[in-house]
Design an enzyme around this catalytic site. Structure first.
Site: not given
Length: 699
Positions: A125-126, A252, A254, A256, A293, A320, A412, A437-440, A521, A609
């Site tokens: 769905r997403f 994705d 990976e 997520s 959908r 990905r 990253e 990407g800041f987080l990774d 997002p 994620d």
């Protein structure tokens, strides 16, 4: 336990083998036996190379750890540190002047600038929502979010007062993006026949109930329909403004998703097949009705010259793959070891995508005959070269022309950032994407320098020298090597889907920095973020940016030198990390949910994620290692934050509370991510998450 079937010496889950043979290879008229023989030969070559690259990561990390431990208590010597990194091969020589040679790239990547979505491939769905987010209703986006500077909608149906504010905001957009001749305003327009643009070349054509315009490469359709409630009360009969939004979407496999075995991988590949064939559908209950959908069709319109033309109705899709680290039990090699998951993804997703290349899809994804794969978590140019060689061999296996498979390189990991030009050079004839990407990237920053000392608080990290250098160098190096007009230079995610007003203020900064795409997002966020690209011509911005800066700032370690934190400061940081960690882990391990809107410690919903988990677990591990916090403090925080996370998930009927289940899989995984954080490869969370998820699935 599923009994495996054998193909060319490989032990394969029979569901996966049947899927590939029946749904992919048969349609492609490929000989199955020859395919499996070729796949086995590919694995015989690349699986050992994959292992060697991982061993090099650990060897370099061990040398860096030793260097810092030998100098414990001494001031950091930046010059000596840089020389050391060069000596051990962490830093490699620059490749010199070159320009990427990538060809056959779709305009959504090469010559258009706009939002990009990232969506978990396991959720059909997403996935459909994201693929269909190529076009979005501006009226709906403003009406339903705080991006509109007006009073919230009153309950009980359509709020005409808020609707009027939406219409006024829409007119502001039209006046800005598509100004009328003679200084006239869209506010005063009386109908579609009265439209006279200041720049007539912005007029693209007409559609049944609308007029299509184009600005900075992006289309917008002004819908005229007096039969609708909105159009009936509008002086010009305008019922909506549809804007071209998510030009590209990354499906994705990976960070997520929680895909740990053949069952999960089969679902991922099946959903990707549905996207490529164009027949993916998902039924669900909403408002007491069953809705189905499917993928949206194209927009057919009449151009100014009277010809019939089309605009794509769907986002251009990337997939990905996973990185080089993990293996998967879905396939076992002749020696009994698990298949490197990144190699499996490369073969399976490329084979499925070959259906698009050979014209077997209902709609078609790439009109240029390309397959688009994003490759994450590569450490340095050797690993990029490995991916290039792997893709060469996959192309040969599938009988595809050289460089059909394009690659997006996620910047990253610290070794990639420090050697970005060499990484791009390694894939210079297939690269279509770099991003930050800041987080990774921060997770790897912490892990690489784990032994150097305690790190800054996460909030302070955002203002550190290395991060500013990282963001600027990524764009500058990409431009220096010819990515503009051929590839995407991207920026990271806006994580708060409910804070669209703040996003509209802040995320335009990505365009000003030279990024021609950035992650959002949700489809609604893509619709709103698209307005930034109407406001700023990114390709013009790119022409005026400075040359890449040197490495010194990038290599500055974000140590908390001279910090004098209070007990409350430390408790606050620890609680923030533990709450976020528990809130994510409990859904991943217990329910197999890899990405969702997770409330933070202040109850603000954030799209989280695995990257969030990496930075939180590594930050706690770092502070533990250097005595900023104790094990007892960590356990106390975990216990208190478990109560909060339980309360935040009280409305989920599938949720299993953490409190009272401290020996359960989720709480145990959370503890190990912290207390074994120092020893995790590159600080990654996947090995522990996969192990605990597999235990949970086994019952």
């Amino acid at each position: 336990m599923t009994e495996m079937t054998t193909r060319a010496g490989l032990a394969i889950d029979p569901r996966l083998a049947s899927f590939l043979e029946r749904d992919v290879l048969a349609t492609l008229s490929r000989d199955c036996e020859a395919f499996w023989q070729g796949f086995a030969a590919l694995l015989a070559e690349f699986a050992p190379r994959n292992r060697a690259l991982l061993e090099k990561r650990e060897s370099l990390q061990a040398q860096i750890d030793a260097w810092h431990m030998e100098r414990a208590g001494q001031p950091h010597d930046a010059a000596a540190y840089k020389a050391f990194l060069e000596e051990i091969g962490y830093l490699v020589p620059e490749p010199g002047d070159f320009t990427i040679g990538t060809q056959n790239v779709d305009p959504e990547i090469a010559t258009m600038a706009g939002p990009q979505l990232v969506v978990p491939i396991l959720n059909a769905r997403f996935l459909l929502n994201a693929a269909n987010a190529r076009w979005g209703s501006l009226y709906d986006a403003f009406y339903g979010t705080d991006a509109l500077d007006a009073a919230p909608a009153r309950p009980g149906g359509y709020d005409e007062q808020r609707g009027a504010a939406v219409i006024a905001r829409g007119r502001q957009f039209l006046d800005s993006a598509f100004p009328l001749a003679g200084g006239a305003s869209w506010v005063d327009l009386t109908g579609r026949e009265a439209i006279m643009l200041a720049d007539p070349t912005q007029h693209v054509g007409t559609i049944d109930k609308g007029v299509i315009f184009k600005n900075n490469g992006l289309h917008a359709e002004v819908v005229f329909d007096s039969s609708t409630p909105v159009g009936a009360t509008d002086a010009a009969g305008i019922a909506d403004i549809m804007v071209e939004a998510a030009l590209t979407t990354i499906a994705d496999c990976e960070d997520s998703v929680a895909a740990v075995d053949a069952e999960d991988k089969l679902l991922a590949y099946t959903n990707w097949l549905g996207i490529i064939r164009g027949d993916l559908s998902e039924s669900f209950e909403k408002g007491g009705k069953t809705l189905t959908r499917t993928l949206a069709g194209d927009k057919t319109f009449t151009a100014a010259d009277g010809t019939t033309q089309t605009l794509k109705g769907r986002s251009l899709m990337f997939v990905r793959n996973v990185g080089h680290l993990m293996t998967n039990p879905a396939i076992r090699l002749p020696d009994g070891s698990e298949i490197p998951e990144g190699i499996m993804d490369a073969v399976f997703t490329s084979a499925i995508s070959t259906l698009d290349f050979e014209g077997h899809g209902r709609f078609g994804n790439s009109r240029e005959g390309s397959i688009y794969i994003v490759k994450p978590k590569m450490h340095g140019p050797e690993e990029c070269q490995f991916t290039n060689d792997l893709f060469n061999t996959v192309e040969d296996l599938l009988k595809l022309p050289r460089h059909t498979i394009k690659v997006g390189v996620m910047d990253e990991e610290r070794r990639t950032s420090a050697n970005l030009a060499a990484c791009i050079h390694a894939v210079k004839d297939r690269i279509v994407f770099i991003n930050t990407g800041f987080l990774d990237r921060t997770g790897d920053e912490i892990h690489t320098s784990m032994r150097a000392g305690p790190m800054l608080r996460k909030g302070a990290m955002k203002g550190s020298d290395w991060l500013k250098s990282y963001e600027a160098r990524n764009v500058a190096i990409g431009l220096a090597h010819g990515l503009s007009g051929k590839a995407q230079i991207g920026k990271g995610m806006w994580a708060a889907p409910d804070l669209m007003g703040q996003m509209m203020v802040e995320k335009i900064g990505h365009l000003k920095a030279g990024a021609n795409t950035a992650w959002v997002p949700s489809p609604t966020a893509a619709t709103l973020h698209a307005l930034h690209y109407h406001h700023i011509d990114v390709f013009d911005v790119q022409k005026h940016l400075p040359e890449p800066m040197g490495l010194d700032a990038l290599l500055a370690i974000p140590l908390a030198q001279g910090a004098n934190w209070s007990a409350e400061d430390i408790r606050e940081e620890l609680d923030n990390n533990c709450q976020g960690l528990l809130g994510y882990v409990v859904r991943w391990v217990d329910q197999g949910v890899g990405c969702s809107k997770v409330p933070d410690i202040n109850d603000v919903g954030l799209m989280e994620d695995r990257a969030t988990l990496r930075i939180s677990s590594q930050h706690i591990a770092n502070w533990l290692l250097h005595g900023v916090i104790t094990e007892a403090q960590v356990m106390d925080s975990l216990a208190r934050m478990a109560v909060k996370v339980d309360a935040q998930n009280a409305g989920d009927p599938l949720y299993v509370p953490l409190t009272g289940n401290e020996d359960g899989a989720a709480f145990s995984a959370a503890k190990e991510l912290i207390f074994k954080g120092v020893e995790q490869p590159s600080g990654y969370t996947e090995p522990l998450l996969h192990a605990w998820r597999l235990k949970k699935k086994a019952g």
